[in-house]
Motif scaffolding. Structure first.
Motif, PDB file in Angstrom:
ATOM      1  N   UNK A 181       0.330  -7.405   3.605  1.00 22.15           N
ATOM      2  CA  UNK A 181      -0.487  -6.756   2.531  1.00 22.15           C
ATOM      3  C   UNK A 181      -2.016  -6.824   2.854  1.00 22.15           C
ATOM      4  N   UNK A 182      -2.660  -5.714   2.492  1.00 25.90           N
ATOM      5  CA  UNK A 182      -4.083  -5.813   2.479  1.00 25.90           C
ATOM      6  C   UNK A 182      -4.685  -5.193   1.133  1.00 25.90           C
ATOM      7  N   UNK A 183      -5.827  -5.593   0.914  1.00 26.89           N
ATOM      8  CA  UNK A 183      -6.353  -5.218  -0.419  1.00 26.89           C
ATOM      9  C   UNK A 183      -6.646  -3.656  -0.433  1.00 26.89           C
ATOM     10  N   UNK A 184      -6.474  -2.950  -1.578  1.00 26.40           N
ATOM     11  CA  UNK A 184      -6.826  -1.537  -1.641  1.00 26.40           C
ATOM     12  C   UNK A 184      -7.248  -1.269  -3.285  1.00 26.40           C
ATOM     13  N   UNK A 244      -5.411  -3.414  -5.923  1.00 24.11           N
ATOM     14  CA  UNK A 244      -3.930  -3.325  -5.470  1.00 24.11           C
ATOM     15  C   UNK A 244      -3.903  -3.695  -4.132  1.00 24.11           C
ATOM     16  N   UNK A 245      -2.702  -3.801  -3.545  1.00 26.64           N
ATOM     17  CA  UNK A 245      -2.472  -4.206  -2.353  1.00 26.64           C
ATOM     18  C   UNK A 245      -1.585  -3.096  -1.728  1.00 26.64           C
ATOM     19  N   UNK A 246      -1.965  -2.985  -0.415  1.00 26.62           N
ATOM     20  CA  UNK A 246      -1.026  -1.991   0.401  1.00 26.62           C
ATOM     21  C   UNK A 246      -0.436  -2.326   1.524  1.00 26.62           C
ATOM     22  N   UNK A 247       0.554  -1.838   1.992  1.00 28.59           N
ATOM     23  CA  UNK A 247       1.387  -2.298   3.174  1.00 28.59           C
ATOM     24  C   UNK A 247       2.457  -1.073   3.769  1.00 28.59           C
ATOM     25  N   UNK A 248       2.958  -1.423   4.699  1.00 28.33           N
ATOM     26  CA  UNK A 248       4.273  -0.781   5.191  1.00 28.33           C
ATOM     27  C   UNK A 248       5.530  -1.001   4.471  1.00 28.33           C
ATOM     28  N   UNK A 249       6.025   0.115   3.943  1.00 29.14           N
ATOM     29  CA  UNK A 249       7.457  -0.264   3.120  1.00 29.14           C
ATOM     30  C   UNK A 249       8.589  -0.822   3.865  1.00 29.14           C
ATOM     31  N   UNK A 250       8.891  -1.993   3.453  1.00 31.61           N
ATOM     32  CA  UNK A 250       9.990  -2.605   4.105  1.00 31.61           C
ATOM     33  C   UNK A 250      11.442  -2.129   3.977  1.00 31.61           C
ATOM     34  N   UNK A 257       2.271   3.225   2.989  1.00 26.19           N
ATOM     35  CA  UNK A 257       2.493   3.911   1.564  1.00 26.19           C
ATOM     36  C   UNK A 257       3.141   3.138   0.568  1.00 26.19           C
ATOM     37  N   UNK A 258       3.145   1.726   0.876  1.00 28.67           N
ATOM     38  CA  UNK A 258       3.791   0.766  -0.044  1.00 28.67           C
ATOM     39  C   UNK A 258       2.656  -0.003  -0.814  1.00 28.67           C
ATOM     40  N   UNK A 259       2.703   0.026  -2.169  1.00 30.58           N
ATOM     41  CA  UNK A 259       1.680  -0.538  -2.917  1.00 30.58           C
ATOM     42  C   UNK A 259       2.494  -1.455  -3.830  1.00 30.58           C
ATOM     43  N   UNK A 277       0.178  -4.853 -13.200  1.00 31.48           N
ATOM     44  CA  UNK A 277       1.472  -4.810 -13.796  1.00 31.48           C
ATOM     45  C   UNK A 277       2.572  -5.478 -13.326  1.00 31.48           C
ATOM     46  N   UNK A 278       2.264  -6.105 -12.155  1.00 32.17           N
ATOM     47  CA  UNK A 278       3.366  -6.751 -11.268  1.00 32.17           C
ATOM     48  C   UNK A 278       4.458  -5.837 -10.985  1.00 32.17           C
ATOM     49  N   UNK A 279       4.108  -4.709 -10.606  1.00 27.89           N
ATOM     50  CA  UNK A 279       5.119  -3.735 -10.158  1.00 27.89           C
ATOM     51  C   UNK A 279       4.967  -3.310  -8.670  1.00 27.89           C
ATOM     52  N   UNK A 280       5.703  -2.698  -8.023  1.00 26.34           N
ATOM     53  CA  UNK A 280       5.589  -2.060  -6.707  1.00 26.34           C
ATOM     54  C   UNK A 280       6.068  -0.777  -6.673  1.00 26.34           C
ATOM     55  N   UNK A 281       5.535   0.069  -5.718  1.00 31.41           N
ATOM     56  CA  UNK A 281       6.048   1.369  -5.586  1.00 31.41           C
ATOM     57  C   UNK A 281       5.940   1.881  -4.290  1.00 31.41           C
TER      58      UNK A 281
END
Length: 665
Positions: free
Chosen positions: A23-26, A29-35, A44-46, A51-55
């Motif tokens: 993950x990297x800071x955005x 929030x944090x962004x990365x490649x969807x697993x 596109x994975x955040x 809120x302790x959620x992901x999408x």
């Protein structure tokens, strides 16, 4: 707090996801490649810490909370995810016992009784001639009809057995009324009588909105006590409750701050004036359990003390290291040392304000609403507040008095966990007392007398620092809110809980609902539609049972669930049952309910994406910007489709109702 909420409050989703996703800071929030799908071009994975959620905004278009992530990642069922995450969080899962089923049944009935009692008292308040005094009292407090309805204010008749007789006739025994706290028993005479008589009845709800007890204000001029609460019961423990939290959760999230007051009326008046982030502490010193409840929605707490409680003498008494009063039944409303401990353990920001002398939040908000946010903004950190109060009016020429103040304040400073903050207050106290800081550090404090710890204090603190947990929607709405506006999560929670309640009562109704959704070009109801991990697990199990057998009973569902899910099922079964019996009419209502909550979720997501787009523009994050712009093109289309489906379904429902009225069916 449910077991899953407790687990989420102790674990940080960012930490969990980071173990398998880079993950990297955005922005915030944090962004990365969807697993969960092949993608190496656009992250596109955040993950949203607030809120302790992901999408995933890519091909998956999925999202959720801690449990949905680990279940999808590891291929676990809910039971496995619960066991593993509980072990990691240091939470002990309740073992299933043979007597639990009967206990659950009794608690279900008690919850139903308390809801019925609230309805009974509310109707008396609205219509009984004997309640005229209560209505006049509420009018003098300037509470509006909307506020009265929101908090379901009620009235207990001036009778020794009116409540008892009413519920005996409804099939409740005296023992059940005693267990719910509605009756009192004279141990010497063995007589039973109504606990609440000639009082304004204020229902007290838990965080999920379930009525668990009452606060009752006397309507007599010299009535004692002024406020009478329900006794401790299986559902009511005031050290675990905060009055008004069920209706203020969204406001606390939006304000990113919870203001804690002392009275029920303070909460009602604040809510009425639009200050929706206010709760009351039920008269006791704040417990860590209460603050953990609030920590799910914010990290900043403001404690509003009246001038008397915050007076120098009372404050200094509360700083006594021995705190001898803890061995007795007393109300300690301001425990500075306890608050400092809570701050460190919870990584929270606790502040204190002193209200003008002779005023409480109720008075201030009624007389001058604009003054309230100004007072809240003036709140000081606990230690800074104590220093200012302890040194107010201090004779700076009296060396012994200065030493006494230092001996009382220094334990607070030494309990601060953060070294920079601790050093800051060493310096502040030295400056305030006009002494050299080195001399201050040489002061020897008296040893603490040994005392028996309260149960609240003996709980083992997990090594993992607790993190905030927020309940958010799976699927469309798993993006952090800056403010949950419009049809908020409370309305969606209620719709989803009612949906499950109806599905449990009539298992085959889900097949009809799904058929109608398909006719409206909408997807069937799945577990991803639901906010709570427990609800997602329950509906998955319901689908499994329906697929295996044409007839599913509540007992079969109950026996197929483990303890945590049984606790949720217990609550769902206490919800009011719809008087409607025709399957078609019930399924129409449920389809509209599904469309309504999906529409609320998409609209909320649209609002949040606009905010995230603004952040990405400010951060210059071109990758995130592209993702959000794509969402802004797709989400309005989803809104149009949902509105079209809802209009179509509403028209069909109206025609069916008209046909039924005309006797065609």
């Amino acid at each position: 707090m449910t077991v899953t909420e407790e687990i989420k409050s102790r674990l940080d989703l960012v930490d969990i996801v980071s173990e398998s996703v880079s993950l990297r800071r955005s922005g915030r929030n944090y962004a990365g490649f969807c697993p969960f799908h092949q993608n190496t071009r656009t992250p596109a994975f955040f993950v949203f810490p607030e809120t302790q959620t992901w999408r995933c905004f890519g091909a998956c278009a999925e999202g959720g909370d801690l449990f949905s992530f680990v279940m999808k990642k590891e291929g676990w069922e809910f039971k496995e995810a619960l066991k593993n995450m509980a072990q990691r969080a240091g939470v002990t899962l309740e073992e299933r016992k043979p007597v639990d089923k009967e206990k659950q049944k009794a608690q279900n009935k008690q919850a139903g009784l308390l809801q019925a009692a609230a309805d009974y008292f509310h109707q008396l308040f609205l219509h009984a001639p004997q309640a005229e005094g209560a209505r006049q009292y509420v009018a003098r407090r300037s509470l509006h009809e909307e506020t009265i309805a929101q908090f379901a204010l009620g009235f207990a008749l001036d009778s020794w057995d009116a409540c008892r007789s009413h519920f005996n006739m409804q099939g409740y025994s005296d023992q059940e009324l005693l267990a719910a706290g509605l009756l009192t028993e004279n141990p010497d005479k063995g007589t039973k009588y109504d606990r609440f008589r000639n009082r304004l009845m204020i229902p007290i709800r838990d965080v999920d909105g379930r009525i668990v007890g009452f606060g009752a204000r006397t309507l007599e001029k010299d009535g004692i006590p002024k406020y009478l609460n329900s006794p401790q019961t299986a559902l009511f423990d005031k050290s675990h409750l905060l009055y008004g939290l069920d209706s203020s959760k969204r406001g606390i999230r939006e304000a990113r701050q919870a203001v804690i007051v002392e009275g029920y009326m303070d909460v009602m008046q604040a809510w009425q004036a639009g200050f929706r982030n206010v709760v009351a502490q039920m008269g006791t010193a704040l417990t860590e359990r209460q603050l953990r409840l609030l920590k799910r929605y914010t990290k900043q707490f403001v404690l509003a003390l009246d001038a008397d409680a915050a007076g120098a003498q009372a404050t200094l008494r509360s700083l006594q290291v021995a705190r001898e009063t803890l061995d007795r039944e007393v109300e300690v409303k301001f425990d500075a040392r306890g608050l400092v401990h809570h701050e460190g353990r919870l990584q929270a920001d606790i502040r204190v304000i002193t209200l003008p002398e002779g005023k409480d939040p109720d008075n201030i908000i009624q007389e001058n609403p604009e003054e309230w946010p100004k007072l809240v903004a003036q709140a000081k950190p606990v230690v800074a507040y104590v220093i200012s109060v302890a040194t107010a009016g201090l004779d700076m020429n009296d060396a012994k008095a200065k030493t006494a103040v230092a001996q009382q304040v220094l334990p607070l400073i030494k309990d601060i966990q953060d070294p920079i903050e601790r050093d800051h207050y060493w310096q502040q106290l030295a400056r305030t007392l006009r002494i050299d800081e080195r001399a201050l550090r040489q002061i020897r404090l008296p040893e603490r007398p040994k005392r028996t710890l309260r149960r609240e204090e003996t709980a083992v603190t997990p090594k993992k620092t607790p993190q905030p947990s927020k309940k958010e929607h799976a699927g469309w709405a798993t993006v952090p809110k800056k403010g949950r506006g419009g049809v908020g999560s409370i309305a969606t929670d209620m719709r989803q809980a009612d949906f499950l309640h109806q599905m449990i009562r009539l298992p085959n109704v889900i097949l009809r609902v799904n058929q109608k959704l398909q006719e409206c070009d909408q997807t069937q109801v799945t577990d991803e539609d639901f906010l709570l991990a427990e609800d997602r697990a329950i509906i998955r199990q319901m689908y499994h049972l329906i697929a295996a057998s044409p007839v599913v009973t509540i007992d079969e569902l109950w026996d197929s669930l483990e303890q945590t899910l049984q606790n949720r099922l217990k609550f769902l079964l206490t919800l009011p049952q719809s008087p409607e019996t025709e399957l078609e009419r019930i399924s129409d209502t449920l389809v509209l309910s599904v469309l309504d909550w999906r529409l609320a979720q998409v609209r909320q997501l649209l609002s949040e994406v606009k905010h995230l787009l603004y952040e990405a523009q400010n951060e210059g994050d071109t990758e995130a910007l592209a993702i959000y712009q794509q969402q802004l093109r797709e989400l309005p289309v989803a809104v149009l489709q949902l509105n079209k489906a809802r209009d179509s379904m509403s028209a069909t429902s109206r025609r069916r109702a008209e046909d039924a009225l005309n006797g065609r069916f």
